[in-house]
Scaffold this motif. Structure first.
Motif, mmCIF file in Angstrom:
data_model
loop_
_atom_site.group_PDB
_atom_site.id
_atom_site.type_symbol
_atom_site.label_atom_id
_atom_site.label_comp_id
_atom_site.label_asym_id
_atom_site.label_seq_id
_atom_site.Cartn_x
_atom_site.Cartn_y
_atom_site.Cartn_z
ATOM 1 N N LYS A 401 0.800 -1.128 0.127
ATOM 2 C CA LYS A 401 -0.148 0.057 -0.057
ATOM 3 C C LYS A 401 0.788 1.270 -0.017
ATOM 4 O O LYS A 401 0.495 2.187 -0.780
ATOM 5 C CB LYS A 401 -1.044 -0.044 1.130
ATOM 6 N N GLU A 426 -7.169 -16.306 -4.042
ATOM 7 C CA GLU A 426 -7.400 -14.839 -3.664
ATOM 8 C C GLU A 426 -5.935 -14.029 -3.719
ATOM 9 O O GLU A 426 -5.773 -12.920 -4.421
ATOM 10 C CB GLU A 426 -7.930 -14.824 -2.021
ATOM 11 N N ALA A 429 -5.332 -13.267 -7.752
ATOM 12 C CA ALA A 429 -6.221 -12.369 -7.969
ATOM 13 C C ALA A 429 -5.813 -10.918 -7.305
ATOM 14 O O ALA A 429 -5.556 -9.997 -8.126
ATOM 15 C CB ALA A 429 -7.597 -12.433 -7.601
ATOM 16 N N LEU A 430 -5.270 -10.786 -6.270
ATOM 17 C CA LEU A 430 -4.870 -9.567 -5.595
ATOM 18 C C LEU A 430 -3.562 -9.186 -6.076
ATOM 19 O O LEU A 430 -3.295 -8.169 -6.663
ATOM 20 C CB LEU A 430 -4.729 -9.893 -4.182
ATOM 21 N N VAL A 432 -2.499 -9.848 -9.385
ATOM 22 C CA VAL A 432 -2.867 -9.346 -10.729
ATOM 23 C C VAL A 432 -3.180 -7.742 -10.724
ATOM 24 O O VAL A 432 -2.776 -7.097 -11.244
ATOM 25 C CB VAL A 432 -3.927 -10.223 -11.516
ATOM 26 N N ALA A 433 -4.338 -7.685 -9.723
ATOM 27 C CA ALA A 433 -4.715 -6.327 -9.450
ATOM 28 C C ALA A 433 -3.652 -5.337 -9.081
ATOM 29 O O ALA A 433 -3.614 -4.219 -9.516
ATOM 30 C CB ALA A 433 -5.897 -6.384 -8.490
ATOM 31 N N LEU A 434 -2.652 -5.689 -8.362
ATOM 32 C CA LEU A 434 -1.404 -4.874 -7.963
ATOM 33 C C LEU A 434 -0.765 -4.804 -8.949
ATOM 34 O O LEU A 434 -0.143 -3.353 -9.015
ATOM 35 C CB LEU A 434 -0.836 -5.614 -6.581
ATOM 36 N N ASP A 436 -1.349 -4.712 -12.230
ATOM 37 C CA ASP A 436 -2.066 -3.758 -12.962
ATOM 38 C C ASP A 436 -1.919 -2.337 -12.686
ATOM 39 O O ASP A 436 -2.028 -1.393 -13.373
ATOM 40 C CB ASP A 436 -3.321 -4.101 -13.121
ATOM 41 N N GLU A 437 -2.182 -1.966 -11.215
ATOM 42 C CA GLU A 437 -2.084 -0.737 -10.602
ATOM 43 C C GLU A 437 -0.514 -0.285 -10.758
ATOM 44 O O GLU A 437 -0.612 1.130 -11.287
ATOM 45 C CB GLU A 437 -2.402 -0.857 -9.064
ATOM 46 N N ARG A 453 -1.632 -18.358 -12.382
ATOM 47 C CA ARG A 453 -2.647 -17.115 -12.861
ATOM 48 C C ARG A 453 -1.496 -16.036 -13.328
ATOM 49 O O ARG A 453 -2.039 -15.467 -14.426
ATOM 50 C CB ARG A 453 -3.638 -16.806 -12.095
ATOM 51 N N TYR A 457 -1.049 -14.203 -16.612
ATOM 52 C CA TYR A 457 -1.200 -12.635 -16.942
ATOM 53 C C TYR A 457 -0.086 -12.170 -17.691
ATOM 54 O O TYR A 457 -0.240 -11.319 -18.659
ATOM 55 C CB TYR A 457 -1.640 -12.317 -15.698
ATOM 56 N N THR A 461 -0.942 -10.041 -21.268
ATOM 57 C CA THR A 461 -1.128 -8.627 -20.998
ATOM 58 C C THR A 461 -0.177 -7.938 -21.760
ATOM 59 O O THR A 461 1.032 -8.129 -21.522
ATOM 60 C CB THR A 461 -1.082 -8.318 -19.452
#
Length: 801
Positions: A401, A426, A429-430, A432-434, A436-437, A453, A457, A461
């Motif tokens: 964070k 989980e 997925a988390l 991948v999201a991080l 991406d950010e 996964r 990705y 991507t």
């Protein structure tokens, strides 16, 4: 750069490697102060200094400051008023003054080759006078010298005389009181000279008692005869101490007056020691001076973590280098592979390379191209904290964070084992999201994972690249080689088998795996095998290409050798024929008895011989060129590793490099795919692809024939006109041939006087011509022009009527 990033990436241990290569305390403090920065100019200057230091070391030279005592304490002490240094501290100060002078001297004659280092040394002040005063005033043992001042010399002379007088008096008393004395010697008590007496005889010698022995049987008496002289001695010693204090205070004031240059000198020496420590590091670790890209290009070729490499060296093992490239649209690298395979090392190696480059430290790599990072953000290792009531997963999330909040497009992000510490689905997925950010923020990101996964990705991507740490399926151990472009398998079951887990358990585990997971693992293994096969084929092709190039070069060398041998043979045959011809002509002329007829016949024979030699040489040159051309056609044009030169660069008259010629030649003209070149007087045709480089601009004029060269075609020359000939630049042989013809033409033109311009030069041409003219049948006399018209640079020849 955060303290955590520096600690995690082991930057302090890198500085430790540099500290080991310093030679003085200021240099060690300088190295300790190295930190990643954003001052591009300062970092560029630092690397320019290191580059010069590496060249200095490559020349088998060294530069160390082991004789320098640490100046920090005494420099701080003289900063305030009223401070007086001790005598030994001046010895330390003298080492700084001497080292500064020595450093200036080292680079006094090196301004051209080492301009930056020489400029640093030249900026140091000269302290010769101050050094001489200190060396004269303080002895090597730390005592103030008698030469420090005339007053101190007088006081010490008086002390010596007074002490000798006291000892002489006391020894006399001892001799006269021999029976009553306890011992026959003079000693000191309370800084006063005394003699020992038996306690029962104390009244036999009037004086002052200054103590007794441990048993009380002996007392130490200062006789009344020496009390006054002892008092004088005490006073002289006080005078001595006062004079020494005055001298030390005066020396301290001299140092205080030049404290600024002294501090600058200490800082310069510290910087130079730090520069050479980094140069030694670069030399020992084969490190590269990094290049800083204007954009986001990150390219590391054969990069290593120097701390790991140093550790493995001590164990007799070699580190496996890593190569990776990111930049442009590809900014995220997802590294997968087995545990203990080197994934975390890949992150740390990239991070330490970035920190090194921006700290002015060479990067342990064959080549390093990096952006200028404003931040290096890391999440590596177990951040679990009992005191803060944080689990491993929570600690990672809080760290990520903070990294997301701090990240900019100029940041480097390193994340180890993304998505671990929670349920795999989980966590993946988390992760991948991080990613991406971070990708949306345009950061350069390197992340490691075990999740399939994330591998998918990275494969699907844009801007994200897979990478794997290689695992040897045959020997069941990691190779630590990073392969960019393919995902890695976790190889957990294979590792378990290698570690001795029973085979039924291994079989059961494989049976429990989902079919798609087995298919993915098989696909990854297939990709790795295909990658290995491509690498092997590429290495084989490279080796074969090198072998072909070597064979071609060998054939070319043999061809050149053969042509040179043939040319030498032709030259030798021609020279032998010419010699025989001259001998025959000489014998014929010698037979003639009549002087005038013999002179005319000799001249006629020489002229005919010159014509014959010219024609014969032309025929020989034509044969040489034909031989070379045919040999070139048989050999064929060798392949070149370089690109062909642009047609615009190949201008007639330009000096060009041609394969097979050791020196540049002149390009005369271009005809289709071939070019006519001129090497001295030799002209021949070569293919355009034989021309490997252009050296200089077009050369005007025609070259003059050179003695002993192979001539292909004759060049017309304008001999003397108007009764004058210019021979400047000719050899004696060429000049005499031209003058002989010139004199014949002058005689036919009924000239009585001609001028021969030969210049001053070394005088060899003038002497050779004078000897030739003195024997010439057409010359009556010779002389030099007056000084105002050329002097001895011009010979006037009077011809016979």
């Amino acid at each position: 750069m955060s303290r955590t990033a520096l600690d995690v990436l082991e930057f302090d241990k890198l500085l430790g490697l540099l500290r080991q290569r310093t030679t003085c305390a200021p240099g060690r403090r300088f190295v300790d102060g190295l930190q990643p920065g954003m001052d591009r100019v300062a970092i560029t200057v630092a690397f320019a200094l290191i580059r010069e230091a590496r060249e200095w070391l490559r020349a088998a030279r060294e530069l160390g400051f082991g004789a320098l005592a640490d100046p920090q304490n005494w420099l701080e002490r003289i900063e305030g008023p009223g401070m007086v240094l001790e005598a030994r501290e001046f010895l330390d100060a003298a080492t700084l003054l001497e080292t500064a002078g020595w450093l200036r001297q080292q680079f006094r004659e090196e301004q051209v080759k080492f301009p930056l280092l020489a400029a640093r040394a030249e900026a140091l002040s000269e302290f010769k006078d101050l050094l001489a005063v200190i060396r004269r005033s303080v002895l090597p043992n730390g005592e103030v010298s008698d030469d420090a001042s005339p007053a101190l010399r007088r006081i010490r002379a008086s002390i010596t005389q007074t002490r000798d007088a006291i000892q002489k008096t006391l020894k006399h008393i001892l001799r006269t009181k021999n029976a009553e004395a306890g011992e026959d010697y003079v000693t000191l008590r309370n800084d006063r000279f005394v003699i020992p007496l038996r306690a029962e005889n104390r009244r036999s010698v009037p004086g002052v008692v200054h103590g007794a022995s441990a048993t009380g049987q002996t007392i130490f008496m200062e006789p009344l005869e020496t009390v006054e002289t002892n008092n004088q001695l005490v006073q002289l010693r006080e005078d001595e101490a006062a004079e020494i204090f005055r001298i030390l205070r005066e020396l301290t004031e001299k140092l205080q007056r030049v404290r600024g240059p002294l501090v600058l000198g200490a800082e310069t020496i510290a910087e130079m020691d730090g520069v050479f420590a980094r140069a030694r590091f670069a030399q020992e670790f084969d490190a590269a001076i990094p290049e800083f890209s204007e954009g986001n290009e990150l390219r590391l070729e054969a990069v290593r973590h120097p701390v790991l490499e140093n550790k493995l060296r001590k164990e007799g093992r070699a580190v496996v280098p890593m190569t990776l490239a990111l930049g442009g649209e590809e900014r995220v690298l997802v590294i997968s592979g087995p545990n203990t395979g080197g994934k975390t090392v890949a992150l740390k190696t990239t991070g330490i390379a970035a920190l090194s480059a921006q700290s002015g430290i060479p990067v342990a790599a064959q080549r390093a191209v990096l952006p200028f990072f404003d931040r290096v953000l890391v999440d590596i290792g177990d951040e679990q904290s009992i005191a803060a009531d944080l689990s491993t997963f929570s600690a990672h999330m809080l760290n990520l964070k903070a990294m997301l909040e701090a990240a900019t497009p100029e940041s480097l992000v390193l994340v180890d084992e993304m998505g671990t510490g929670t349920a795999p689905e989980e966590g993946a997925a988390l992760a991948v999201a991080l990613l991406d950010e971070f990708r949306a923020k345009n950061c350069i990101v390197l992340a490691t994972t075990h999740h399939d996964r994330l591998k998918t990705y990275a494969s699907t991507t844009p801007g994200v690249v897979n990478a794997a740490v290689e695992f040897d399926d045959v020997n069941l151990r990691p190779t630590y080689r990073l392969m960019v472009g393919v995902p890695g398998g976790s190889s957990g079951i294979a590792i378990a088998r290698r570690l001795g887990i029973a085979e039924p358990i291994i079989a059961r585990a494989r049976a429990l795996m989902a079919p798609e997971a087995l298919e993915a693992a098989d696909l990854i293994a297939y990709l790795h095998r295909s990658r290995d096969e491509l690498d092997r084929m590429q290495q084989q092709m490279t080796a074969e290409r090198h072998a072909l190039d070597e064979e071609r070069e060998k054939l070319r060398d043999e061809w050149v050798g053969r042509q040179q041998s043939r040319i030498r043979e032709l030259e030798e045959k021609f020279a032998e024929m010419q010699k025989r011809f001259d001998e025959n002509v000489a014998r014929v002329v010698e037979v003639v008895k009549e002087t005038e007829l013999r002179g005319s016949l000799d001249k006629f024979a020489r002229r005919k011989a010159q014509d014959v030699r010219g024609k014969a040489r032309e025929e020989m040159n034509a044969a040489v060129v034909q031989t070379i051309s045919e040999s070139q056609q048989d050999l064929g044009a060798p392949a070149s590793g370089k690109e062909s030169l642009a047609q615009s660069q190949l201008q007639p008259g330009a000096r060009v490099h041609v394969r097979g010629f050791s020196k540049p030649v002149v390009l005369r003209r271009i005809e289709g795919n071939s070019a006519e070149i001129e090497a001295g007087p030799l002209r021949m045709k070569v293919g355009l692809d034989e021309i490997t480089g252009v050296e200089g601009p077009a050369v005007s004029g025609s070259p003059r024939s050179t003695r002993g060269s192979v001539t292909v075609r004759a060049h017309a020359t304008d001999e003397g006109t108007g009764g004058e000939i210019n021979l400047i630049g000719c050899t004696v042989e060429e000049a005499t041939e031209r003058v002989d013809k010139f004199l014949d033409e002058a005689a036919l033109a009924n000239r009585s006087r001609v001028r021969i311009i030969h210049g001053h030069g070394t005088g060899a041409l003038r002497k050779g011509l004078a000897q030739f003219l003195s024997k010439h049948p057409l010359v009556d006399s010779q002389s030099f022009e007056p000084e105002e018209r050329g002097g001895k640079a011009v010979t006037i020849v009077e011809l016979r009527g």
